[in-house]
Design a protein around this motif. Structure first.
Motif, short mmCIF file in Angstrom:
data_model
loop_
_atom_site.label_atom_id
_atom_site.label_comp_id
_atom_site.label_asym_id
_atom_site.label_seq_id
_atom_site.Cartn_x
_atom_site.Cartn_y
_atom_site.Cartn_z
N ARG A 150 0.83 -1.22 0.00
CA ARG A 150 0.00 0.00 0.00
C ARG A 150 0.86 1.26 0.00
NH1 ARG A 150 -3.61 -3.32 3.21
NH2 ARG A 150 -5.56 -3.52 2.08
N ALA A 151 1.93 1.25 0.79
CA ALA A 151 2.82 2.42 0.82
C ALA A 151 3.47 2.63 -0.55
CB ALA A 151 3.88 2.24 1.90
N ALA A 152 3.88 1.55 -1.19
CA ALA A 152 4.50 1.66 -2.52
C ALA A 152 3.51 2.21 -3.53
CB ALA A 152 5.02 0.29 -2.97
N LEU A 153 2.26 1.77 -3.45
CA LEU A 153 1.26 2.22 -4.41
C LEU A 153 1.00 3.72 -4.28
CD1 LEU A 153 -1.27 -0.74 -4.31
CD2 LEU A 153 0.36 -0.17 -6.11
N ARG A 154 1.10 4.26 -3.07
CA ARG A 154 0.91 5.71 -2.89
C ARG A 154 2.00 6.49 -3.62
NH1 ARG A 154 -0.70 4.14 2.38
NH2 ARG A 154 1.38 4.51 3.24
N HIS A 155 3.20 5.92 -3.72
CA HIS A 155 4.31 6.59 -4.40
C HIS A 155 4.30 6.35 -5.90
CE1 HIS A 155 6.29 7.86 -0.72
NE2 HIS A 155 6.06 6.67 -0.22
N LEU A 156 3.68 5.25 -6.33
CA LEU A 156 3.73 4.89 -7.74
C LEU A 156 2.62 5.49 -8.58
CD1 LEU A 156 4.67 1.14 -7.33
CD2 LEU A 156 6.07 2.88 -8.42
N GLY A 157 1.51 5.84 -7.97
CA GLY A 157 0.37 6.34 -8.74
C GLY A 157 -0.26 5.20 -9.51
N TRP B 271 21.32 -5.16 -8.99
CA TRP B 271 21.67 -3.91 -9.69
C TRP B 271 21.21 -2.68 -8.90
CZ3 TRP B 271 18.72 -0.18 -12.48
CH2 TRP B 271 19.49 0.69 -13.27
N LEU B 272 20.06 -2.80 -8.25
CA LEU B 272 19.52 -1.70 -7.44
C LEU B 272 20.14 -1.66 -6.04
CD1 LEU B 272 15.75 -2.03 -8.43
CD2 LEU B 272 17.26 -0.09 -8.96
N GLU B 273 21.09 -2.55 -5.78
CA GLU B 273 21.80 -2.66 -4.51
C GLU B 273 20.90 -3.10 -3.35
OE1 GLU B 273 24.10 0.91 -3.91
OE2 GLU B 273 25.27 0.55 -5.72
N TRP B 274 19.90 -3.92 -3.68
CA TRP B 274 19.05 -4.53 -2.66
C TRP B 274 19.39 -6.01 -2.49
CZ3 TRP B 274 16.51 -1.76 0.65
CH2 TRP B 274 15.97 -0.53 0.30
N GLY B 275 20.34 -6.51 -3.26
CA GLY B 275 20.63 -7.94 -3.27
C GLY B 275 21.05 -8.52 -1.93
N ALA B 276 21.75 -7.75 -1.10
CA ALA B 276 22.25 -8.26 0.18
C ALA B 276 21.25 -8.05 1.32
CB ALA B 276 23.57 -7.57 0.52
N VAL B 277 20.12 -7.42 1.04
CA VAL B 277 19.13 -7.12 2.08
C VAL B 277 18.03 -8.18 2.05
CG1 VAL B 277 17.51 -5.38 2.94
CG2 VAL B 277 19.62 -4.66 1.80
N ALA B 278 17.68 -8.68 3.25
CA ALA B 278 16.59 -9.66 3.35
C ALA B 278 15.26 -8.91 3.24
CB ALA B 278 16.67 -10.41 4.67
N LEU B 279 14.58 -9.08 2.12
CA LEU B 279 13.31 -8.41 1.89
C LEU B 279 12.19 -9.44 1.84
CD1 LEU B 279 14.45 -6.10 -1.05
CD2 LEU B 279 14.06 -5.40 1.32
N ASP B 280 11.03 -9.07 2.33
CA ASP B 280 9.86 -9.94 2.23
C ASP B 280 9.17 -9.64 0.90
OD1 ASP B 280 7.80 -11.66 2.68
OD2 ASP B 280 6.93 -10.57 4.38
N LEU B 281 9.90 -9.91 -0.18
CA LEU B 281 9.46 -9.64 -1.54
C LEU B 281 9.65 -10.92 -2.34
CD1 LEU B 281 8.83 -7.90 -4.09
CD2 LEU B 281 11.18 -7.09 -3.98
N VAL B 282 8.56 -11.51 -2.80
CA VAL B 282 8.60 -12.79 -3.49
C VAL B 282 8.05 -12.61 -4.90
CG1 VAL B 282 7.76 -15.17 -3.46
CG2 VAL B 282 8.22 -13.98 -1.30
N THR C 220 12.07 -0.66 -1.22
CA THR C 220 12.25 0.37 -0.20
C THR C 220 11.18 0.25 0.88
OG1 THR C 220 13.24 1.89 -1.81
CG2 THR C 220 12.32 2.88 0.19
N GLN C 221 9.94 0.08 0.48
CA GLN C 221 8.84 -0.03 1.44
C GLN C 221 8.94 -1.32 2.26
OE1 GLN C 221 7.08 2.55 2.18
NE2 GLN C 221 8.01 3.67 0.49
N CYS C 222 9.33 -2.43 1.64
CA CYS C 222 9.53 -3.68 2.37
C CYS C 222 10.61 -3.50 3.44
CB CYS C 222 9.92 -4.82 1.43
SG CYS C 222 8.56 -5.47 0.43
#
Length: 201
Positions: free
Chosen positions: A58-65, A95-106, A183-185
Motif C-alpha cells: 500500500r505504501a508503494a502504491l501511494r508513491h507509484l500512482g 543492480w539496485l543494490e538490494w541484493g544483500a538485504v533480506a526483503l519480504d518480496l517474493v 524500499t517499502q519492504c
C-alpha cells in the motif's frame, strides 16, 4: 409411417458462481485457470506476480500512482507484472543494490498459482459482476482487486516491464516499481525490528 420426434438435449444448467468467475477470467482476459475450487489463476504465462506484505504494498502504491492490476489477499498484496519478471528479479535487485538485504518480496512465475480475486465486472461492457454466493465477496482471506484489470489488451500494455524504461506508454517501468516496493519492504522490516523489545541476558 410417422417419423420419430427429434431428441432434444437437456437444458443447460446455469453457471454456478465459481464457473462465472472462471468464465470471466478465461474469456474476457484470456487468463488460464486450473480446475477446482477456489478458482486459481495460472501465473507465468500472461503475467508474473510480485507478492509483498500489505503494508509495504500500500505504501508503494501511494508513491507509484496508477499502475498495473493489484490484488490483496489477507496480509499480502500481489502486483501483476510482465511475464518473465521472476527470472529478472534477482539481477534487478542486485543492480539496485538490494541484493544483500533480506526483503519480504517474493516473485511468482511459471508453475505458481494465484487465487482469483472476485471480478470487478462481467466484462468491458460495464455489466455487473458475476453473482457470488452470499458472504463470499469480502469474506476473510478472499482475494479482492485493489486495482482491477481492464480488457485483455489493456492488461497486456499496463504490466510493468524492463522495456518500459523511457517508453512513452502508460506502463510503469519495472525498475521503478521494484525499487519502490523494495524500499517499502525494508522500511516495514526496520519498523518491526525497532518495535521488538531488546533481549538482555
Amino acid at each position: 409411417m410417422v417419423g420419430r420426434l427429434p431428441v432434444l438435449p437437456e437444458p443447460r444448467q446455469p453457471l454456478g458462481p465459481d464457473d462465472r468467475v472462471r468464465h470471466w477470467y478465461e474469456n474476457e482476459l484470456g487468463w488460464a485457470t486450473v480446475p477446482g475450487r477456489p478458482v486459481r489463476l495460472v501465473v507465468g504465462r500472461r503475467f508474473d506476480v510480485l507478492d509483498v506484505p500489505a503494508d509495504a504494498g500500500r505504501a508503494a502504491l501511494r508513491h507509484l500512482g496508477p499502475a498495473s492490476p493489484v490484488a490483496v489477499q489477507g496480509d499480502r498484496i500481489r502486483l501483476l507484472v510482465a511475464a518473465g519478471t521472476k527470472e529478472e528479479l534477482p539481477g534487478l535487485l542486485e543492480w539496485l543494490e538490494w541484493g544483500a538485504v533480506a526483503l519480504d518480496l517474493v516473485a511468482l512465475g511459471p508453475g505458481a498459482l494465484m487465487d482469483a480475486p472476485v471480478p470487478p465486472r462481467a466484462g468491458s461492457s460495464g455489466a455487473r459482476p458475476p453473482a457470488l454466493a452470499p458472504g463470499r465477496c469480502g469474506s476473510q482471506g478472499a482475494a479482492v482487486w485493489l486495482r482491477p484489470p481492464g480488457t485483455e489488451c489493456e492488461v497486456e500494455t499496463s504490466l510493468p516491464t524492463l522495456s518500459a524504461v523511457g517508453a512513452v506508454t502508460g506502463a510503469p517501468d519495472l525498475v521503478r516499481l521494484v525499487d519502490t516496493v523494495a524500499t517499502q519492504c525494508h522500511r516495514i522490516r526496520l519498523r518491526r525490528a525497532c518495535a521488538q523489545p531488546l533481549a538482555f541476558s
